[in-house]
Write a protein that holds these residues in place. Structure first.
Motif, PDB file in Angstrom:
ATOM      1  N   HIS A  58       0.843  -1.202   0.000  1.00  0.00           N
ATOM      2  CA  HIS A  58       0.000   0.000   0.000  1.00  0.00           C
ATOM      3  C   HIS A  58       0.878   1.252   0.000  1.00  0.00           C
ATOM      4  CE1 HIS A  58      -2.865   3.090   1.102  1.00  0.00           C
ATOM      5  NE2 HIS A  58      -1.998   3.446   2.036  1.00  0.00           N
ATOM      6  N   ASN A  59       1.873   1.279   0.884  1.00  0.00           N
ATOM      7  CA  ASN A  59       2.739   2.452   0.972  1.00  0.00           C
ATOM      8  C   ASN A  59       3.554   2.645  -0.304  1.00  0.00           C
ATOM      9  OD1 ASN A  59       1.837   3.348   3.435  1.00  0.00           O
ATOM     10  ND2 ASN A  59       3.535   2.488   4.603  1.00  0.00           N
ATOM     11  N   MET A  60       3.903   1.553  -0.990  1.00  0.00           N
ATOM     12  CA  MET A  60       4.620   1.694  -2.258  1.00  0.00           C
ATOM     13  C   MET A  60       3.721   2.373  -3.289  1.00  0.00           C
ATOM     14  SD  MET A  60       7.061  -0.936  -4.325  1.00  0.00           S
ATOM     15  CE  MET A  60       7.773  -1.490  -2.824  1.00  0.00           C
ATOM     16  N   ARG A  61       2.456   2.013  -3.307  1.00  0.00           N
ATOM     17  CA  ARG A  61       1.526   2.685  -4.219  1.00  0.00           C
ATOM     18  C   ARG A  61       1.344   4.148  -3.815  1.00  0.00           C
ATOM     19  NH1 ARG A  61      -0.873  -2.314  -3.841  1.00  0.00           N
ATOM     20  NH2 ARG A  61      -2.280  -1.617  -2.209  1.00  0.00           N
ATOM     21  N   ALA A  62       1.319   4.420  -2.514  1.00  0.00           N
ATOM     22  CA  ALA A  62       1.201   5.803  -2.045  1.00  0.00           C
ATOM     23  C   ALA A  62       2.440   6.611  -2.436  1.00  0.00           C
ATOM     24  CB  ALA A  62       1.002   5.825  -0.528  1.00  0.00           C
ATOM     25  N   VAL A  63       3.613   6.008  -2.326  1.00  0.00           N
ATOM     26  CA  VAL A  63       4.857   6.677  -2.721  1.00  0.00           C
ATOM     27  C   VAL A  63       4.827   6.994  -4.217  1.00  0.00           C
ATOM     28  CG1 VAL A  63       7.352   6.303  -3.035  1.00  0.00           C
ATOM     29  CG2 VAL A  63       6.280   5.788  -0.840  1.00  0.00           C
ATOM     30  N   SER A  64       4.227   6.102  -5.002  1.00  0.00           N
ATOM     31  CA  SER A  64       4.168   6.323  -6.450  1.00  0.00           C
ATOM     32  C   SER A  64       3.343   7.558  -6.814  1.00  0.00           C
ATOM     33  CB  SER A  64       3.604   5.095  -7.171  1.00  0.00           C
ATOM     34  OG  SER A  64       2.202   4.991  -6.997  1.00  0.00           O
ATOM     35  N   ARG A  65       2.477   7.985  -5.916  1.00  0.00           N
ATOM     36  CA  ARG A  65       1.680   9.200  -6.144  1.00  0.00           C
ATOM     37  C   ARG A  65       2.458  10.449  -5.757  1.00  0.00           C
ATOM     38  NH1 ARG A  65      -3.549   9.802  -5.645  1.00  0.00           N
ATOM     39  NH2 ARG A  65      -4.830   8.264  -6.615  1.00  0.00           N
ATOM     40  N   LEU A  66       3.505  10.286  -4.942  1.00  0.00           N
ATOM     41  CA  LEU A  66       4.279  11.429  -4.452  1.00  0.00           C
ATOM     42  C   LEU A  66       5.561  11.679  -5.240  1.00  0.00           C
ATOM     43  CD1 LEU A  66       3.996  10.637  -0.641  1.00  0.00           C
ATOM     44  CD2 LEU A  66       2.698  12.353  -1.917  1.00  0.00           C
ATOM     45  N   TYR A  67       6.142  10.642  -5.796  1.00  0.00           N
ATOM     46  CA  TYR A  67       7.445  10.725  -6.455  1.00  0.00           C
ATOM     47  C   TYR A  67       7.337  10.334  -7.925  1.00  0.00           C
ATOM     48  CZ  TYR A  67       9.553  10.763  -1.784  1.00  0.00           C
ATOM     49  OH  TYR A  67       9.914  11.074  -0.498  1.00  0.00           O
ATOM     50  N   GLU A  68       8.236  10.895  -8.728  1.00  0.00           N
ATOM     51  CA  GLU A  68       8.377  10.432 -10.110  1.00  0.00           C
ATOM     52  C   GLU A  68       9.334   9.257 -10.155  1.00  0.00           C
ATOM     53  OE1 GLU A  68       9.273  13.418 -13.001  1.00  0.00           O
ATOM     54  OE2 GLU A  68       7.697  14.741 -12.274  1.00  0.00           O
ATOM     55  N   ASN A  69      10.372   9.315  -9.310  1.00  0.00           N
ATOM     56  CA  ASN A  69      11.303   8.202  -9.170  1.00  0.00           C
ATOM     57  C   ASN A  69      11.916   8.279  -7.780  1.00  0.00           C
ATOM     58  OD1 ASN A  69      13.836   9.813  -9.237  1.00  0.00           O
ATOM     59  ND2 ASN A  69      13.201  10.218 -11.335  1.00  0.00           N
ATOM     60  N   LEU A  99       1.508  -2.055  -9.915  1.00  0.00           N
ATOM     61  CA  LEU A  99       2.272  -0.812  -9.858  1.00  0.00           C
ATOM     62  C   LEU A  99       2.681  -0.513 -11.279  1.00  0.00           C
ATOM     63  CD1 LEU A  99       3.462   1.169  -7.714  1.00  0.00           C
ATOM     64  CD2 LEU A  99       5.539  -0.198  -7.769  1.00  0.00           C
ATOM     65  N   ASP A 100       2.639   0.758 -11.659  1.00  0.00           N
ATOM     66  CA  ASP A 100       2.954   1.141 -13.023  1.00  0.00           C
ATOM     67  C   ASP A 100       4.263   1.923 -13.026  1.00  0.00           C
ATOM     68  OD1 ASP A 100       2.556   1.253 -15.735  1.00  0.00           O
ATOM     69  OD2 ASP A 100       1.098   2.881 -15.665  1.00  0.00           O
ATOM     70  N   GLY A 101       5.261   1.404 -13.713  1.00  0.00           N
ATOM     71  CA  GLY A 101       6.541   2.082 -13.776  1.00  0.00           C
ATOM     72  C   GLY A 101       7.604   1.151 -14.318  1.00  0.00           C
ATOM     73  N   SER A 102       8.867   1.442 -13.963  1.00  0.00           N
ATOM     74  CA  SER A 102       9.982   0.628 -14.432  1.00  0.00           C
ATOM     75  C   SER A 102      11.128   0.719 -13.435  1.00  0.00           C
ATOM     76  CB  SER A 102      10.440   1.090 -15.815  1.00  0.00           C
ATOM     77  OG  SER A 102      10.910   2.429 -15.746  1.00  0.00           O
ATOM     78  N   ILE A 103      12.005  -0.276 -13.506  1.00  0.00           N
ATOM     79  CA  ILE A 103      13.173  -0.326 -12.630  1.00  0.00           C
ATOM     80  C   ILE A 103      14.417  -0.044 -13.447  1.00  0.00           C
ATOM     81  CG2 ILE A 103      14.620  -1.851 -11.230  1.00  0.00           C
ATOM     82  CD1 ILE A 103      12.080  -3.235 -10.277  1.00  0.00           C
ATOM     83  N   ASP A 104      15.244   0.865 -12.947  1.00  0.00           N
ATOM     84  CA  ASP A 104      16.549   1.155 -13.526  1.00  0.00           C
ATOM     85  C   ASP A 104      17.578   0.519 -12.595  1.00  0.00           C
ATOM     86  OD1 ASP A 104      19.006   2.178 -14.290  1.00  0.00           O
ATOM     87  OD2 ASP A 104      18.285   4.231 -14.545  1.00  0.00           O
ATOM     88  N   GLN A 105      18.030  -0.700 -12.941  1.00  0.00           N
ATOM     89  CA  GLN A 105      18.937  -1.418 -12.062  1.00  0.00           C
ATOM     90  C   GLN A 105      20.328  -0.789 -12.034  1.00  0.00           C
ATOM     91  OE1 GLN A 105      18.412  -5.476 -13.516  1.00  0.00           O
ATOM     92  NE2 GLN A 105      17.455  -5.955 -11.549  1.00  0.00           N
ATOM     93  N   VAL A 106      20.727  -0.138 -13.109  1.00  0.00           N
ATOM     94  CA  VAL A 106      22.046   0.488 -13.153  1.00  0.00           C
ATOM     95  C   VAL A 106      22.147   1.591 -12.104  1.00  0.00           C
ATOM     96  CG1 VAL A 106      23.653   1.823 -14.566  1.00  0.00           C
ATOM     97  CG2 VAL A 106      22.387  -0.077 -15.584  1.00  0.00           C
ATOM     98  N   PHE A 112       8.280   5.783 -11.470  1.00  0.00           N
ATOM     99  CA  PHE A 112       6.838   5.610 -11.466  1.00  0.00           C
ATOM    100  C   PHE A 112       6.248   6.267 -12.701  1.00  0.00           C
ATOM    101  CE2 PHE A 112       8.035   5.772  -6.924  1.00  0.00           C
ATOM    102  CZ  PHE A 112       7.654   4.482  -6.572  1.00  0.00           C
ATOM    103  N   ALA A 113       5.209   5.647 -13.242  1.00  0.00           N
ATOM    104  CA  ALA A 113       4.534   6.189 -14.418  1.00  0.00           C
ATOM    105  C   ALA A 113       3.594   7.307 -13.996  1.00  0.00           C
ATOM    106  CB  ALA A 113       3.754   5.086 -15.123  1.00  0.00           C
ATOM    107  N   ARG A 114       3.500   8.298 -14.824  1.00  0.00           N
ATOM    108  CA  ARG A 114       2.569   9.418 -14.613  1.00  0.00           C
ATOM    109  C   ARG A 114       1.612   9.439 -15.784  1.00  0.00           C
ATOM    110  NH1 ARG A 114       3.041  10.529  -9.624  1.00  0.00           N
ATOM    111  NH2 ARG A 114       5.037  11.255  -8.944  1.00  0.00           N
ATOM    112  N   GLY A 115       0.361   9.134 -15.527  1.00  0.00           N
ATOM    113  CA  GLY A 115      -0.645   9.162 -16.598  1.00  0.00           C
ATOM    114  C   GLY A 115      -0.261   8.216 -17.713  1.00  0.00           C
ATOM    115  N   GLY A 116      -0.108   8.741 -18.927  1.00  0.00           N
ATOM    116  CA  GLY A 116       0.248   7.931 -20.083  1.00  0.00           C
ATOM    117  C   GLY A 116       1.729   7.781 -20.275  1.00  0.00           C
ATOM    118  N   SER A 117       2.542   8.368 -19.403  1.00  0.00           N
ATOM    119  CA  SER A 117       3.982   8.361 -19.624  1.00  0.00           C
ATOM    120  C   SER A 117       4.587   6.972 -19.530  1.00  0.00           C
ATOM    121  CB  SER A 117       4.680   9.300 -18.641  1.00  0.00           C
ATOM    122  OG  SER A 117       4.504   8.843 -17.318  1.00  0.00           O
TER     123      SER A 117
END
Length: 159
Positions: A58-69, A99-106, A112-117
């Motif tokens: 839940h908190n990870m989804r909440a963080v996704s609303r506050l941060y872009e990455n 969760l909508d987004g991607s991981i940059d392992q490097v 986190f995804a924003r809208g259609g981004s």
């Protein structure tokens, strides 16, 4: 949530924050956990409880609303877990489309995804992968052509 009796519930604040996708604090979770029956405190293989896992997600989804990455170090600190566990949980949530987004392992970042981004970013990554694959196939084709025309260049070097 919108029931007029809801604010009188002892766990109303937790329910409200969950409904509004807001971060839950450890003291709130502890107070909520104290009201659960024994059978509702099931323990998972990693030693955490079902409630712990649900709150982290839940908190990870909440963080996704506050941060872009966010770095996994920072994410782990926010969630009260280590960076490796934060990355593993994020990976599972991304894989399950929770969760909508991607991981940059490097760089060790969760974007986190924003809208259609997310689709746009995902499309860029797919296009980039296709370009790399094309380059690799082209290099392989050139190497094969050179080896065919000049077999002495393709022979293994003497030891």
């Amino acid at each position: 949530y919108k029931d007029e009796r809801a604010p009188r519930l002892p766990n109303y604040r937790v329910l409200e924050k969950m409904f509004m996708d807001r971060l839950l604090q450890q003291d709130e979770v502890g107070a909520f956990a104290a009201t659960l029956a024994e059978h509702q405190r099931a323990t998972l293989d990693d030693g955490s409880t079902v409630l712990d896992r649900a709150v982290v997600e839940h908190n990870m989804r909440a963080v996704s609303r506050l941060y872009e990455n966010i770095s996994f170090e920072e994410l782990g600190a926010l969630l009260g877990i280590d960076a490796a566990k934060a990355e593993k949980i994020a990976w599972g949530m991304l894989l399950d489309k929770r969760l909508d987004g991607s991981i940059d392992q490097v760089d060790g970042l969760l974007h986190f995804a924003r809208g259609g981004s997310a689709d746009h970013s995902s499309d860029k990554l797919v296009a980039f992968d296709v370009q790399i694959e094309h380059i690799c196939r082209s290099v392989e084709a050139v190497a094969s052509a050179v080896a065919k025309r000049y077999p002495e260049l393709a022979a293994p070097a003497p030891a």
